[in-house]
Structures are given as structure tokens and as C-alpha cells.
Design an enzyme around this catalytic site. Structure first.
Site: not given
Ligand code: GDD
Ligand code: MG
Length: 359
Positions: A161, A110, A222
């Protein structure tokens, strides 16, 4: 050739109502799912096999990509229960065919980036690193993973976070792409929920693994909320965010050839107009996404917004920084302003929503 894992199993809750029927990575930005832009960029960087780690609405990915040839081998690793980011990486690794010492590129599904993927792999190789993390700098890092590094680029800590002001020790954040040595992935526990951010990275640092951070100040976004989503789409359309899928088509707007746009309408600011959309006389669509089959009547004014599939927008409506979901019927002369999200199938009569009384 290098192999990759793309994490696309999250629920995308912050993008509701758009993600009720479509998982976030499959929502089109500039006409293609974010996942497709990422696959196309990965391919350009010499990646030839990609494992998609899916969970929420896994079938949508397979239905879409099985009908397209993107020039890379795509394999699906479906989690029946979401395993978290680390668990998903571990689960996807069973479909990798590379050796234990080879690099595996891992992408969050994403984010839009201008990252030099190949450059990140080279830095991982030169540093003999276990893991290389792509980092970017942001003004407010609280919603991300904080990653301070020392003067040699070694990662000192990973704080997902941060919740207290004392934890905010840097503006460098995890930008959502890593290069892992394959054998390091194989050490993540299998068959249970693992967060790569909260468990795997801190553990690697505790055991003195060689984890490097590579700061890249190029394009990064993001796609966390609907406004960012509209911004990502307009940045792709304008060519600010790189994608091989729009080469030669970037500019003020990308309009599907089946759309009917009245010659007096203006489509500007990086707008994307989908298939079979109808746009009436003197309408202005600025910096927005209009999904397939939507109809906007004359004198409607839409800016920095998202209009869902088959939505109807009556004449003289003003829509600014808002989301109109699929199949909504919005009567004439309504004003839908910043932050409003109208959920699927809502029916709104003429002249019922007003911000001010002077129209
Ligand atoms: N297959 C799978 N299974 N994918 C997952 C799962 C799961 O259980 N949980 C999350 N994802 C995927 C989401 O679809 C996304 O593409 C990615 O892993 C990161 O998860 P998010 O839920 O979007 O996390 P975030 O946006 O709160 O934080 C993450 O991204 C930030 C940057 O955009 C973290 O990696 C942060 O450290 C980072 O800064
Ligand atoms: Mg995300």
C-alpha cells in the site's frame, strides 16, 4: 500432490453490512462461497490438503465445509486472536504434512483468479525459488502490494500500500497467491502478529532470498467492496472467471431451481438468483446477486446490486449499484442509487427515497 494454506481470517470491513454475520470469504458469489470456488480450483490443480487459516467467525467455515465433500482434505487452523497474514501462515503450517523442501501454495481468500496454479508451482520449481509470487497489473496500484521485478523476473522490492507518488514504481501488484518452500514458512516467527507483506517479504529480499515474480494477465478480481463483489458474481455466472463449480451452467443467469420467477421478468447480465427467491411480473434483474429467500415485487429494477437474504423489495423500486442487506423491508417506488448500503432489518416506507422528483 501439493498442499495449500488458504487465508480467510480477515474481517472484511469494507463489505459491511454483508459481513456482519458472514465472513467475507464465505459470502456466496454465483451461489457458492468464494472459498469454495478457490478450493475447487485448487483441487483441479492437484492440491489434496488445504489448511484454512481462520479467525473472524471461524465456526462458519467448519459448519459449512464439514457437510460437503470437495475431494480435498480440509484442516482448520483457528487463531483466537488474528495473527496477521504472516502469523496466520506460520500458525497454519503446523498442520502441513509435507517435507521442508516441498512447495506450499498460499492463497488470499478474497480474490477471484484465472491463475494457472500448477504453472506457478512449476516456475517455482524450475527457478529453485524460495518464494514465487503471482503478480498482476492494475491501473491504480495504491490499494495493493507493489512488486517490481528485474528482467529475469527476480523480485526487487515489496511495498505494501504505497503512500507517496515516488513509491509507485510499477503497475505490478501482489495478486494474492504465493508458492513458499515449506522451510521458509517455518522461519516466520511463531505466536505473534506478523504481516507477510510488510515484514516477511521485505526481510526475505534483504537477506537475498530467491524470490521470483510471475506476471499473469489472465482474469483477476479483488473482492474488496460490494460493487466488486457483484462483478465477481456476474463474471463467474458468465464464465469469464473460471470455476469448476458452475461447469455447464454459465450464461446470462444462474437461477436456483427453487426460485419462483414470473415469466415476464428478465434475469440478465450474469445475475444469480438464490434459493426460494420470488420475483414478480416485469421485474428486471441485471448483473446482480439476489440472496436466498428475498422477494422482489413487480416492476422492480435491480442492476449491479446485491439483495440480501430474506429482503423484501416493493413494486416499482429502482436499485442501482447498491446493497440491500438481509431482512430489509423496502416499500414500493423507492430509488436506491450508487453506493448506498441499507443495513439489516431497516424498514423503509413506500415512496420515501427519491433521487429525482419526476417519478
Ligand atoms: N487467518 C488470518 N488471520 N487471515 C487473515 C488475517 C489474519 O489475521 N488478516 C488477513 N487475513 C486474510 C484475509 O481474510 C484475506 O483473505 C487475506 O488474508 C489478505 O488480507 P486482506 O485484509 O484482504 O488484505 P488486502 O486486501 O488489504 O491486501 C492483500 O491482498 C492484495 C490483493 O488482493 C495484500 O496481500 C496485498 O499485498 C495484495 O495486493
Ligand atoms: Mg483483501
Amino acid at each position: 500432490m501439493t498442499q495449500a494454506i488458504l487465508l480467510v481470517g480477515g474481517q472484511g470491513t469494507r463489505l459491511r453490512p454483508l459481513t456482519i454475520s458472514t465472513p467475507k470469504p464465505m459470502l456466496p458469489v454465483a451461489g457458492f462461497p468464494c472459498t469454495e470456488h478457490q478450493i475447487a480450483r485448487a483441487r483441479e490443480a492437484g492440491i489434496d490438503r488445504i489448511v484454512l487459516g481462520t479467525s473472524y467467525r471461524a465456526e462458519v467455515f467448519e459448519d459449512y465445509f464439514s457437510t460437503r465433500d470437495l475431494g480435498v482434505e480440509i484442516v482448520y487452523a483457528v487463531e483466537t486472536e488474528p495473527l496477521g497474514t504472516g502469523g496466520a501462515i506460520r500458525n497454519a503450517a503446523q498442520y502441513l504434512t509435507c517435507d521442508p523442501d516441498e512447495p506450499v501454495v498460499i492463497f488470499n481468500g478474497d480474490v477471484l483468479t484465472g491463475l494457472d496454479i500448477d504453472g506457478l508451482v512449476s516456475k517455482w520449481r524450475t527457478a529453485h525459488a524460495d518464494v514465487a509470487l503471482y503478480l498482476t497489473r492494475v491501473a491504480d496500484p495504491r490499494a495493493f502490494g507493489l512488486v517490481p521485478t528485474d528482467s529475469d523476473g527476480q523480485v526487487i522490492a515489496f511495498t505494501e500500500k504505497p503512500t507517496t507518488p515516488e513509491e509507485i514504481v510499477t503497475d505490478q501488484i501482489n495478486a494474492g497467491c504465493y508458492v513458499f518452500r515449506r522451510s521458509v514458512i517455518d522461519r516466520i516467527p511463531a505466536g505473534r502478529v506478523v504481516s507477510v507483506e510488510r515484514e516477511t517479504f521485505p526481510e526475505l529480499l534483504d537477506t537475498n532470498a530467491n524470490v521470483i515474480g510471475v506476471v499473469d494477465d489472465g482474469y483477476w478480481l479483488d473482492l474488496g467492496n460490494p460493487l466488486a463483489f457483484a462483478q465477481g458474481s456476474r463474471d463467474l455466472v458468465r464464465g469469464l472467471a473460471p470455476t469448476p463449480l458452475l461447469s455447464g451452467r454459465t450464461g446470462e443467469a444462474v437461477i436456483d431451481s427453487s426460485a419462483q420467477v414470473d415469466p415476464s421478468a428478465s434475469i440478465i447480465g450474469g445475475s444469480y438468483i438464490g434459493a426460494n427467491v420470488v420475483i414478480g411480473a416485469h421485474a428486471v434483474i441485471d448483473g446482480s446477486i439476489v440472496y436466498d429467500g428475498a422477494r422482489l415485487e413487480s416492476h422492480s429494477h435491480v442492476s449491479d446490486s446485491i439483495i440480501g437474504v430474506n429482503a423484501f423489495v416493493g413494486s416499482g423500486c429502482v436499485i442501482t449499484q447498491a446493497v440491500i442487506a438481509e431482512d430489509v423491508h423496502l416499500g414500493s417506488r423507492n430509488e436506491i442509487l450508487a453506493g448506498v448500503r441499507i443495513f439489516p432489518n431497516a424498514q423503509i416506507a413506500d415512496s420515501t427515497i427519491r433521487f429525482s422528483s419526476d417519478r
